[in-house]
Design a protein around this motif. Structure first.
Motif, PDB file in Angstrom:
ATOM      1  N   VAL A 138       0.939  -1.353  -0.010  1.00  0.00           N
ATOM      2  CA  VAL A 138       0.219  -0.006   0.068  1.00  0.00           C
ATOM      3  C   VAL A 138       0.944   1.041  -0.069  1.00  0.00           C
ATOM      4  N   VAL A 139       0.580   2.212  -1.061  1.00  0.00           N
ATOM      5  CA  VAL A 139       1.508   3.126  -1.031  1.00  0.00           C
ATOM      6  C   VAL A 139       0.595   4.704  -1.029  1.00  0.00           C
ATOM      7  N   LEU A 140       1.188   5.662  -0.602  1.00  0.00           N
ATOM      8  CA  LEU A 140       0.712   6.951  -0.513  1.00  0.00           C
ATOM      9  C   LEU A 140       1.290   7.694  -1.751  1.00  0.00           C
ATOM     10  N   ILE A 141       0.238   8.430  -2.547  1.00  0.00           N
ATOM     11  CA  ILE A 141       0.391   9.105  -3.874  1.00  0.00           C
ATOM     12  C   ILE A 141       0.075  10.497  -3.359  1.00  0.00           C
ATOM     13  N   THR A 142       1.228  11.406  -3.541  1.00  0.00           N
ATOM     14  CA  THR A 142       0.794  12.901  -3.333  1.00  0.00           C
ATOM     15  C   THR A 142       0.976  13.454  -4.810  1.00  0.00           C
ATOM     16  N   THR A 143       0.121  14.677  -4.817  1.00  0.00           N
ATOM     17  CA  THR A 143      -0.019  15.312  -6.117  1.00  0.00           C
ATOM     18  C   THR A 143      -0.126  16.947  -5.633  1.00  0.00           C
ATOM     19  N   ALA A 144       0.420  17.736  -6.466  1.00  0.00           N
ATOM     20  CA  ALA A 144       0.498  19.294  -6.106  1.00  0.00           C
ATOM     21  C   ALA A 144      -0.835  19.831  -6.662  1.00  0.00           C
ATOM     22  N   ILE A 151       4.943   8.613  -5.371  1.00  0.00           N
ATOM     23  CA  ILE A 151       4.647   7.625  -4.618  1.00  0.00           C
ATOM     24  C   ILE A 151       5.647   7.238  -3.480  1.00  0.00           C
ATOM     25  N   GLY A 152       5.081   7.336  -2.309  1.00  0.00           N
ATOM     26  CA  GLY A 152       5.420   7.242  -1.137  1.00  0.00           C
ATOM     27  C   GLY A 152       5.308   5.977  -0.499  1.00  0.00           C
ATOM     28  N   HIS A 153       6.407   5.388   0.188  1.00  0.00           N
ATOM     29  CA  HIS A 153       5.957   3.812   0.644  1.00  0.00           C
ATOM     30  C   HIS A 153       6.220   4.126   2.410  1.00  0.00           C
ATOM     31  N   PRO A 154       4.989   3.914   2.742  1.00  0.00           N
ATOM     32  CA  PRO A 154       4.764   4.027   4.369  1.00  0.00           C
ATOM     33  C   PRO A 154       5.486   3.228   5.157  1.00  0.00           C
ATOM     34  N   THR A 155       5.782   3.393   6.524  1.00  0.00           N
ATOM     35  CA  THR A 155       6.266   2.439   7.294  1.00  0.00           C
ATOM     36  C   THR A 155       5.147   2.331   7.976  1.00  0.00           C
ATOM     37  N   VAL A 156       5.412   1.003   9.014  1.00  0.00           N
ATOM     38  CA  VAL A 156       4.330   0.616   9.851  1.00  0.00           C
ATOM     39  C   VAL A 156       3.950   1.420  10.799  1.00  0.00           C
ATOM     40  N   GLU A 157       4.903   2.371  11.234  1.00  0.00           N
ATOM     41  CA  GLU A 157       4.733   3.334  12.405  1.00  0.00           C
ATOM     42  C   GLU A 157       3.378   4.212  11.854  1.00  0.00           C
ATOM     43  N   ILE A 158       3.179   4.578  10.497  1.00  0.00           N
ATOM     44  CA  ILE A 158       1.971   5.544   9.956  1.00  0.00           C
ATOM     45  C   ILE A 158       1.033   4.742   9.502  1.00  0.00           C
ATOM     46  N   ALA A 159       0.793   3.506   9.764  1.00  0.00           N
ATOM     47  CA  ALA A 159      -0.401   2.515   9.445  1.00  0.00           C
ATOM     48  C   ALA A 159      -1.450   3.204   9.505  1.00  0.00           C
ATOM     49  N   GLU A 160      -1.932   3.830  10.812  1.00  0.00           N
ATOM     50  CA  GLU A 160      -3.152   4.464  10.881  1.00  0.00           C
ATOM     51  C   GLU A 160      -3.544   5.686   9.997  1.00  0.00           C
ATOM     52  N   GLN A 161      -2.401   6.398   9.805  1.00  0.00           N
ATOM     53  CA  GLN A 161      -2.589   7.652   8.984  1.00  0.00           C
ATOM     54  C   GLN A 161      -2.866   7.052   7.651  1.00  0.00           C
ATOM     55  N   VAL A 162      -2.215   6.033   7.147  1.00  0.00           N
ATOM     56  CA  VAL A 162      -2.694   5.643   5.834  1.00  0.00           C
ATOM     57  C   VAL A 162      -3.804   5.350   5.660  1.00  0.00           C
ATOM     58  N   VAL A 163      -4.380   4.356   6.646  1.00  0.00           N
ATOM     59  CA  VAL A 163      -5.808   4.024   6.594  1.00  0.00           C
ATOM     60  C   VAL A 163      -6.699   5.335   6.593  1.00  0.00           C
ATOM     61  N   ALA A 164      -6.514   6.163   7.361  1.00  0.00           N
ATOM     62  CA  ALA A 164      -7.350   7.422   7.515  1.00  0.00           C
ATOM     63  C   ALA A 164      -7.241   8.219   6.106  1.00  0.00           C
ATOM     64  N   CYS A 165      -6.112   8.236   5.555  1.00  0.00           N
ATOM     65  CA  CYS A 165      -6.024   9.158   4.144  1.00  0.00           C
ATOM     66  C   CYS A 165      -6.973   8.382   3.155  1.00  0.00           C
ATOM     67  N   LYS A 197      -5.129  16.834   3.935  1.00  0.00           N
ATOM     68  CA  LYS A 197      -4.897  15.589   4.472  1.00  0.00           C
ATOM     69  C   LYS A 197      -3.510  15.556   5.013  1.00  0.00           C
ATOM     70  N   LEU A 198      -2.679  15.958   4.283  1.00  0.00           N
ATOM     71  CA  LEU A 198      -1.203  16.039   4.894  1.00  0.00           C
ATOM     72  C   LEU A 198      -1.182  16.764   6.474  1.00  0.00           C
ATOM     73  N   ALA A 199      -1.762  18.042   6.524  1.00  0.00           N
ATOM     74  CA  ALA A 199      -2.040  18.637   7.920  1.00  0.00           C
ATOM     75  C   ALA A 199      -2.904  17.810   8.832  1.00  0.00           C
ATOM     76  N   ARG A 200      -3.942  17.253   8.295  1.00  0.00           N
ATOM     77  CA  ARG A 200      -4.852  16.689   9.219  1.00  0.00           C
ATOM     78  C   ARG A 200      -4.312  15.347   9.889  1.00  0.00           C
ATOM     79  N   PHE A 201      -3.563  14.768   9.160  1.00  0.00           N
ATOM     80  CA  PHE A 201      -2.848  13.446   9.512  1.00  0.00           C
ATOM     81  C   PHE A 201      -1.420  13.460   9.932  1.00  0.00           C
ATOM     82  N   GLY A 202      -0.855  14.590   9.996  1.00  0.00           N
ATOM     83  CA  GLY A 202       0.312  14.820  10.398  1.00  0.00           C
ATOM     84  C   GLY A 202       1.462  14.195   9.569  1.00  0.00           C
ATOM     85  N   LEU A 203       1.313  14.315   8.208  1.00  0.00           N
ATOM     86  CA  LEU A 203       2.328  13.762   7.204  1.00  0.00           C
ATOM     87  C   LEU A 203       2.939  15.331   6.802  1.00  0.00           C
ATOM     88  N   THR A 204       4.362  15.026   6.622  1.00  0.00           N
ATOM     89  CA  THR A 204       5.190  16.229   6.497  1.00  0.00           C
ATOM     90  C   THR A 204       5.586  16.410   5.016  1.00  0.00           C
TER      91      THR A 204
END
Lengths: 149, 149
Positions: free
Chosen positions: A20-26, A71-85, A95-102
Motif C-alpha cells: 500500500v502506498v501514498l500518492i501525493t499530487t500538487a 509515490i511514498g512507501h509508508p512505514t508501519v509506524e504511520i499505518a493508521e494515517q495511511v488508512v485514514a488518508c 489531508k497532509l496537515a490533518r494526519f500529520g504527514l510532513t
C-alpha cells in the motif's frame, strides 16, 4: 485444493494485498495525498509504474492536470494515517496537515515527498492513453529516494 | 526520512512485493505455468486484472493465442516450486510435471487450475490494446475458486 466458488465481487481481496502506498499530487490550493494499492510495475528501467486511480478521487484531477506525483512507501509506524488518508477526500480536507504527514520538497516534481515514508518515488505521467477507459496512468519514475537507515 | 538517492534500476523492488501468483495457459502440446508478480486490480466487478507479461516469456504467446488463463494463488507450502517455475522456460520443460503441480480442469477456460493453490481465478483476455507496447493484458475474471479450509 478443496474448492468453493468465490463471488466475483470479492476477487479484489486476493490480488490487492501488494504494498500500500501514498500518492501525493500538487494542487493550486494545496498538495493532496491519497492511499493507493492498485498499481503494478510495467518496466524495469526506466521504471514504469501503472497506477489505477478512479475519477471519483480528488487526486485523479490533480494528477491529470499536473502530470506529476510522488509515490511514498509508508512505514508501519504511520499505518493508521495511511488508512485514514484512504477514508476522506482531499477536496474537503488538507489531508497532509490533518494526519500529520510532513511534505518535503521533491527534486524534479512539484508534488511533495512525505517525510514519514521510507522511500519516495518522483514520477511523471508517461502515458494517458488508458486513463479514460480504466483510470490507468502510466508513470515514469524519474527520481527515487530511500531512507538508508 | 533521511534520504539517499536510489538507482532507478532498483525501483521495482519497492513496488513488486505484492502477491506472487502462478499463471497457467493452455497450449497445443501441454499447458504451461509461469510465476508472476507484475499485476494490478483494475476494476471491482466484473473483476478486471492487468497483467504485464514480457514477450520473452513462453506464456506470452500462449496467452495471446488462447486468450484465456488461470491465476493461481500459491500457499507457502509450494514457495520453492513457485520460485523454480520462475527460473525455467515452458518452451523446453513441462513445468507442471517437473515441479509437481497438479493441473485440474477449469469450468470455463481450457487453462488448468492448480490443485496446490488456495485460490484459482479463471480469466479471459478482455483487452489487448496495451499488449504490443507494454505487454499488459487486461484480464476479466469470469470464475473464481477458493479453498474453504
Amino acid at each position: 485444493m478443496a474448492k468453493r466458488s468465490l463471488p466475483l465481487s470479492r476477487v479484489y481481496g486476493l490480488l490487492e494485498p501488494g504494498p500500500v502506498v501514498l500518492i501525493t499530487t500538487a494542487g493550486s490550493e494545496r498538495p493532496n495525498v491519497m492511499t493507493q494499492s492498485w498499481h503494478t510495475m510495467m518496466e524495469f528501467e526506466p521504471p514504469l509504474v501503472g497506477c489505477v486511480i478512479s475519477n471519483r478521487n480528488h487526486s485523479f484531477g490533480l494528477l491529470r492536470a499536473s502530470r506529476e506525483c510522488v509515490i511514498g512507501h509508508p512505514t508501519v509506524e504511520i499505518a493508521e494515517q495511511v488508512v485514514a488518508c484512504g477514508n476522506v477526500s482531499g477536496a474537503e480536507v488538507d489531508k497532509l496537515a490533518r494526519f500529520g504527514l510532513t511534505p518535503k520538497p521533491a527534486a524534479l516534481v512539484a508534488a511533495p515527498l512525505i517525510g514519514e515514508c521510507y522511500a519516495n518515488l518522483e514520477c511523471r505521467v508517461a502515458d494517458t492513453g488508458m486513463v479514460a477507459k480504466y483510470g490507468l496512468f502510466v508513470l515514469e519514475v524519474i527520481k527515487a529516494w530511500i531512507d538508508p537507515r
